[in-house]
Design a protein around this motif. Structure first.
Motif, mmCIF file in Angstrom:
data_model
loop_
_atom_site.group_PDB
_atom_site.id
_atom_site.type_symbol
_atom_site.label_atom_id
_atom_site.label_comp_id
_atom_site.label_asym_id
_atom_site.label_seq_id
_atom_site.Cartn_x
_atom_site.Cartn_y
_atom_site.Cartn_z
ATOM 1 N N GLU A 189 14.627 -30.352 -3.859
ATOM 2 C CA GLU A 189 13.605 -31.374 -4.074
ATOM 3 C C GLU A 189 12.333 -30.777 -4.664
ATOM 4 N N LEU A 190 11.996 -29.573 -4.225
ATOM 5 C CA LEU A 190 10.807 -28.918 -4.755
ATOM 6 C C LEU A 190 10.979 -28.526 -6.215
ATOM 7 N N ALA A 191 12.204 -28.124 -6.593
ATOM 8 C CA ALA A 191 12.447 -27.753 -7.983
ATOM 9 C C ALA A 191 12.317 -28.943 -8.920
ATOM 10 N N SER A 192 12.659 -30.147 -8.421
ATOM 11 C CA SER A 192 12.563 -31.341 -9.263
ATOM 12 C C SER A 192 11.192 -32.007 -9.188
ATOM 13 N N SER A 193 10.530 -31.896 -8.031
ATOM 14 C CA SER A 193 9.236 -32.546 -7.855
ATOM 15 C C SER A 193 8.325 -31.603 -7.086
ATOM 16 N N ILE A 194 7.369 -31.032 -7.785
ATOM 17 C CA ILE A 194 6.428 -30.101 -7.164
ATOM 18 C C ILE A 194 5.299 -30.901 -6.526
ATOM 19 N N SER A 195 5.214 -30.797 -5.199
ATOM 20 C CA SER A 195 4.160 -31.511 -4.477
ATOM 21 C C SER A 195 3.648 -30.625 -3.349
ATOM 22 N N LYS A 347 7.428 -23.354 -14.391
ATOM 23 C CA LYS A 347 7.042 -24.733 -14.719
ATOM 24 C C LYS A 347 5.531 -24.899 -14.724
ATOM 25 N N LEU A 348 4.879 -24.322 -13.749
ATOM 26 C CA LEU A 348 3.424 -24.426 -13.716
ATOM 27 C C LEU A 348 2.787 -23.701 -14.897
ATOM 28 N N GLY A 349 3.373 -22.573 -15.292
ATOM 29 C CA GLY A 349 2.875 -21.882 -16.477
ATOM 30 C C GLY A 349 3.061 -22.695 -17.735
ATOM 31 N N ASN A 350 4.197 -23.418 -17.826
ATOM 32 C CA ASN A 350 4.430 -24.275 -18.987
ATOM 33 C C ASN A 350 3.419 -25.413 -19.050
ATOM 34 N N VAL A 351 3.140 -26.013 -17.892
ATOM 35 C CA VAL A 351 2.139 -27.079 -17.858
ATOM 36 C C VAL A 351 0.763 -26.538 -18.237
ATOM 37 N N GLN A 352 0.454 -25.349 -17.769
ATOM 38 C CA GLN A 352 -0.831 -24.742 -18.113
ATOM 39 C C GLN A 352 -0.930 -24.461 -19.619
ATOM 40 N N ASN A 353 0.173 -24.015 -20.195
ATOM 41 C CA ASN A 353 0.171 -23.784 -21.646
ATOM 42 C C ASN A 353 -0.027 -25.087 -22.425
ATOM 43 N N GLN A 354 0.586 -26.164 -21.951
ATOM 44 C CA GLN A 354 0.400 -27.446 -22.623
ATOM 45 C C GLN A 354 -1.050 -27.914 -22.539
ATOM 46 N N LEU A 355 -1.662 -27.689 -21.387
ATOM 47 C CA LEU A 355 -3.068 -28.054 -21.255
ATOM 48 C C LEU A 355 -3.953 -27.223 -22.190
#
Length: 424
Positions: A189-195, A347-355
């Motif tokens: 669940e954490l791999a699909s939805s990070i909360s 995934k968090l690094g990818n989101v940071q790169n997009q930002l």
């Protein structure tokens, strides 16, 4: 015998209480009177009653018969010939890692919740309502009663030790499997939805797994330590040492009988040389034999009972494999958690790169719009110029500035792609 009933602590002869004093406690110690502050003056301090001194123990003999006893530490230490530091391992008020100690007359076992003293004739188990303790008691009694008419190669102490290892390894393996079943859905669940909720649950499970891995590692290390030391394994063969001691006692009594019979034949007036005395030589030999056996007991046991050491080594090796397998399961589960954390970090690094990419695009657009606004602001100022004599001149300036700003923005995009800031 101290094991037949409950031992009640009594005051020594030199320590006499004064029953007439109630407010201020007075005792007489070797003729000196000592006054102490009454306990009732401290409301938070309670007296240690008899129940705090004695503890409940379960005694299981070789026939599988169990009996509950109320004994204090001194009675247990005298009966099993154990020092206080060994008995402290069985204290439920303290938390000690798993330990198996081989002593002269007993084996001290502290494996998770199973804390007991194993001798050649009985098992003294710490009485508790824990499921593992209840299961150990019932299973040991059942096995001993069922093996009365069957020939078993293992002595009594090894069967009791085997059951303690078996239940401990089974309990740890069951805990690892239960934790594995709980962790896998949370990780998926954490791999699909990070909360934040999922991260907190994984953090809690990771702490439980770390503590469980340390407990399994301690059991595995303790078994491996025993397997590596032949002297410790020979020291744990209590039945052989008991038989050897009984044989030595009987031979000593027989030799004393022979000496007393021979002494009646010799004349009392005959001179006896202390050097040539047969009884003195025998006593000296027995003294040296006792000294060497006490100092080199483990070495002689290992040399005279190699087969028995092999039996114990095979027994320990079997449960070492089980505990090592449990340790591998926990290690694999920890690696799975680490892999999930790596995936989350990616995934968090990818989101940071997009930002960051969006921030670059927004900065470039802001820069281009600022150029256009500057040009428009300059021509919007109140000053006289010949360009204002042409009605469409300002429109051409705006068009030219807009085309220039658009080409500048496109050049920024090409530059970012050339530097591989944006994906192609």
């Amino acid at each position: 015998m101290p094991m037949e009933g409950s031992m009640s602590p009594s005051l020594p002869s030199g320590l006499m209480g004064n029953p007439s004093s109630h407010n201020a406690g007075r005792v007489i110690l070797d003729g000196y009177r000592i006054n102490h502050i009454p306990v009732s003056g401290f409301p938070g301090l309670k007296k240690r009653s008899h129940a705090h001194v004695n503890r409940s123990w379960i005694k299981i003999d070789q026939g599988g018969n169990s009996k509950i006893l109320e004994l204090d530490k001194a009675a247990i230490m005298r009966h099993c010939s154990l020092p206080a530091r060994d008995l402290r391992l069985l204290d439920p008020l303290f938390i000690y890692p798993s330990t198996i100690l081989g002593r002269e007359n007993a084996i001290v076992v502290s494996l998770e919740q199973i804390r007991c003293i194993i001798t050649a004739d009985e098992v003294i188990l710490m009485n508790s309502l824990d499921a593992n303790v209840v299961l150990y008691k019932s299973e040991l009694c059942k096995r001993l009663q069922s093996n009365k008419e069957q020939s078993d190669d293992l002595p009594f102490e090894f069967r009791a030790l085997e059951l303690a290892l078996e239940l401990t390894c089974m309990s740890l393996d069951a805990q690892v499997k239960e934790l594995e079943m709980e962790i896998h859905p949370v990780l998926d669940e954490l791999a699909s939805s990070i909360s934040t909720l999922n991260l907190e649950r994984v953090r809690r499970f990771k702490g439980q797994l770390l503590a469980l891995t340390q407990r399994v590692q301690k059991v595995c290390d303790e078994i491996e330590h025993l397997m590596d030391d032949d002297g410790d394994m020979a020291e744990m063969y209590l039945t052989e040492k008991k038989l050897r001691k009984e044989a030595y006692t009987s031979s000593e009594l027989y030799s004393q009988t022979e000496e007393s019979g021979g002494a009646g034949v010799v004349s009392k007036s005959a001179p006896v040389s202390p050097v040539g005395s047969t009884s003195g030589v025998r006593k000296l030999q027995r003294a040296f034999s006792c000294l060497s056996s006490s100092k080199h007991g483990s070495l002689s046991s290992s040399s005279n009972s190699g087969e028995n050491i092999d039996q114990l080594e095979m027994l320990l090796e079997a449960y070492f494999v089980v505990s090592d397998n449990t340790l591998n399961k926990s290690s694999s589960l920890k690696e799975y958690i680490d892999d999930t954390e790596d995936l989350i970090n990616i995934k968090l690094g990818n989101v940071q790169n997009q930002l960051i990419q969006f921030e670059l695009l927004l900065t470039a657009a802001t820069f281009v719009a600022t150029i256009f606004a500057v040009v428009a602001g300059v021509f919007g100022m109140n000053f006289e110029d010949s360009i204002f004599d042409y009605p469409f001149a300002f429109h051409w300036v705006l068009i030219t500035t807009g085309v220039f700003c658009g080409m500048l923005y496109i050049s920024f995009l090409f530059y970012f792609r050339h530097k591989k800031v944006f994906p192609l």
